[in-house]
Design an enzyme around this catalytic site. Sequence first.
Site, PDB file in Angstrom:
ATOM      1  N   PRO A 112     -73.868  44.144  26.903  1.00 13.95           N
ATOM      2  CA  PRO A 112     -72.619  44.002  26.966  1.00 13.95           C
ATOM      3  C   PRO A 112     -71.821  44.436  26.058  1.00 13.95           C
ATOM      4  O   PRO A 112     -72.169  44.312  24.849  1.00 13.95           O
ATOM      5  CB  PRO A 112     -72.167  42.108  26.957  1.00 13.95           C
ATOM      6  CG  PRO A 112     -73.760  41.934  26.546  1.00 13.95           C
ATOM      7  CD  PRO A 112     -74.689  42.919  26.885  1.00 13.95           C
ATOM      8  N   GLY A 116     -72.311  42.320  20.140  1.00 14.53           N
ATOM      9  CA  GLY A 116     -73.299  42.109  18.843  1.00 14.53           C
ATOM     10  C   GLY A 116     -74.457  42.585  19.174  1.00 14.53           C
ATOM     11  O   GLY A 116     -75.476  42.563  18.301  1.00 14.53           O
ATOM     12  N   LEU A 117     -74.804  43.207  20.224  1.00 11.73           N
ATOM     13  CA  LEU A 117     -75.970  43.766  20.465  1.00 11.73           C
ATOM     14  C   LEU A 117     -75.974  45.368  20.494  1.00 11.73           C
ATOM     15  O   LEU A 117     -77.004  45.884  21.044  1.00 11.73           O
ATOM     16  CB  LEU A 117     -76.573  43.488  22.106  1.00 11.73           C
ATOM     17  CG  LEU A 117     -76.829  42.047  22.162  1.00 11.73           C
ATOM     18  CD1 LEU A 117     -77.041  41.760  23.734  1.00 11.73           C
ATOM     19  CD2 LEU A 117     -77.448  41.273  21.434  1.00 11.73           C
ATOM     20  N   SER A 119     -73.987  47.799  21.769  1.00 10.14           N
ATOM     21  CA  SER A 119     -73.565  48.610  22.839  1.00 10.14           C
ATOM     22  C   SER A 119     -72.885  49.931  22.217  1.00 10.14           C
ATOM     23  O   SER A 119     -73.221  51.085  22.707  1.00 10.14           O
ATOM     24  CB  SER A 119     -72.580  47.926  23.531  1.00 10.14           C
ATOM     25  OG  SER A 119     -71.445  47.392  22.916  1.00 10.14           O
ATOM     26  N   ALA A 121     -73.266  51.452  19.471  1.00  7.67           N
ATOM     27  CA  ALA A 121     -74.192  52.580  18.986  1.00  7.67           C
ATOM     28  C   ALA A 121     -75.087  53.266  19.941  1.00  7.67           C
ATOM     29  O   ALA A 121     -75.282  54.399  19.958  1.00  7.67           O
ATOM     30  CB  ALA A 121     -75.107  51.799  17.845  1.00  7.67           C
ATOM     31  N   ALA A 122     -75.581  52.320  20.949  1.00  7.06           N
ATOM     32  CA  ALA A 122     -76.607  52.897  22.120  1.00  7.06           C
ATOM     33  C   ALA A 122     -75.740  53.774  22.663  1.00  7.06           C
ATOM     34  O   ALA A 122     -76.546  54.922  23.123  1.00  7.06           O
ATOM     35  CB  ALA A 122     -76.863  51.381  22.991  1.00  7.06           C
ATOM     36  N   ASP A 164     -76.668  49.992  13.027  1.00  8.47           N
ATOM     37  CA  ASP A 164     -76.883  50.097  14.183  1.00  8.47           C
ATOM     38  C   ASP A 164     -77.199  51.217  14.726  1.00  8.47           C
ATOM     39  O   ASP A 164     -78.077  51.372  15.893  1.00  8.47           O
ATOM     40  CB  ASP A 164     -75.419  49.685  14.882  1.00  8.47           C
ATOM     41  CG  ASP A 164     -74.826  48.410  14.709  1.00  8.47           C
ATOM     42  OD1 ASP A 164     -75.419  47.717  13.670  1.00  8.47           O
ATOM     43  OD2 ASP A 164     -74.177  47.866  15.497  1.00  8.47           O
TER      44      ASP A 164
HETATM   45  C1  MEV Z   1     -71.884  45.295  13.641  1.00  6.55           C
HETATM   46  O1  MEV Z   1     -72.908  45.424  14.545  1.00  6.55           O
HETATM   47  C2  MEV Z   1     -72.704  44.987  12.197  1.00  6.55           C
HETATM   48  C3  MEV Z   1     -71.803  45.103  10.932  1.00  6.55           C
HETATM   49  O2  MEV Z   1     -72.714  44.847   9.913  1.00  6.55           O
HETATM   50  C4  MEV Z   1     -71.108  46.356  10.939  1.00  6.55           C
HETATM   51  C5  MEV Z   1     -71.850  47.333  10.406  1.00  6.55           C
HETATM   52  O3  MEV Z   1     -73.072  47.254   9.983  1.00  6.55           O
HETATM   53  O4  MEV Z   1     -71.293  48.503  10.678  1.00  6.55           O
HETATM   54  C6  MEV Z   1     -70.729  43.869  11.056  1.00  6.55           C
END
Ligand code: MEV
Length: 329
Positions: A112, A116-117, A119, A121-122, A164
């Site tokens: 999604p 927070g998973l 997405s 970056a992938a 990420d």
């Molecule tokens: C976001 O997935 C993770 C954070 O630490 C930002 C980052 O590391 O770029 C909040």
Amino acid sequence: MVASSAPGKVYLFGEHAVVYGEPAVPCAIDKRATVEVTERSDDSLRVEARDLSLDGFTVEFAGGVAGVSDIEVESELVEAAIGYVDEAIQHAMRLGDAPDAGFDVSIASDIPLGAGLGSSAAVVVATIDAATRELGVEVSPDEIAEHAFAVEYSVQEGQASRADTFCSATGGSVRVEGDDCTPIASPELPIVIGYDGGSGNTGELVAGVRELKEGYEFADGAIGLIGDIVREGETLLGQEEVSLESLGQLMDFNHGLLSALGVSGRSLDVMVWAARNAGAAGAKLTGAGGGGCIVALDASAETEQALRITPECESVFRAELDHEGVRAE
Ligand code: MEV
């Protein structure tokens, strides 16, 4: 046409603090974004996306997000996704020495958006890999990670760590501290993910933490304490017999500190408590926070069952560590 996929990730420990040079340990999971790229005969870019936990959208443009037309779904998230893809394509064109290339890009993902998973970056990692291969250039996962980080850094206006993108490019569990990114050994963990159906704005959440850090010495201290938790967690992960109870306790501490830094939210806290009350070894939010996902450790079915009947939880699933990073499909 070529296709590549790259995994999403959960943070066992260390999100947000990693932005300020503390270590973090993200782990790639078996949920992937897949990107198909076909070179076009003109110099424009057409992006089509499906399954991004949004209705599908298609957008055609030439020359960046400013030129976006025909967005079928109005959404900040869609615009953000297009921004990442556009910038990733620019990097691929530089790597392939093809400044006038155009592409059809099609994205399908089981991660999604903004939850927070990992997405974005992938998607960025898979796009750079597919587009460079379409241009006939082979780029190593480490190099892709470096370019993907530059994409996130630029789209998120300097508010990004390497965590990420490196984790998605190389797979497995990794340790990131500043510019230093190292794969680490990690045991199979009984990961349960709860998703509230929402998302957080990474840029805004990172900026909020920065404001607290600059305004209060104890907020700065909380960031340092997260670093201490990560160092303790790494020691645990390196042991022959990994204690789930101890790992979970550190995750609970980590969640408390993230909450103090203002990046949790009601639904994330409710899911974390549902998991803990069901007997999970530990539970915390993962990623930027605000909304999205929690990660819990529980080998039994109890946490999944509890989350399934928690109104704040839209979906719950298990995830396994994915040892493979970006790959050709
Ligand atoms: C976001 O997935 C993770 C954070 O630490 C930002 C980052 O590391 O770029 C909040």
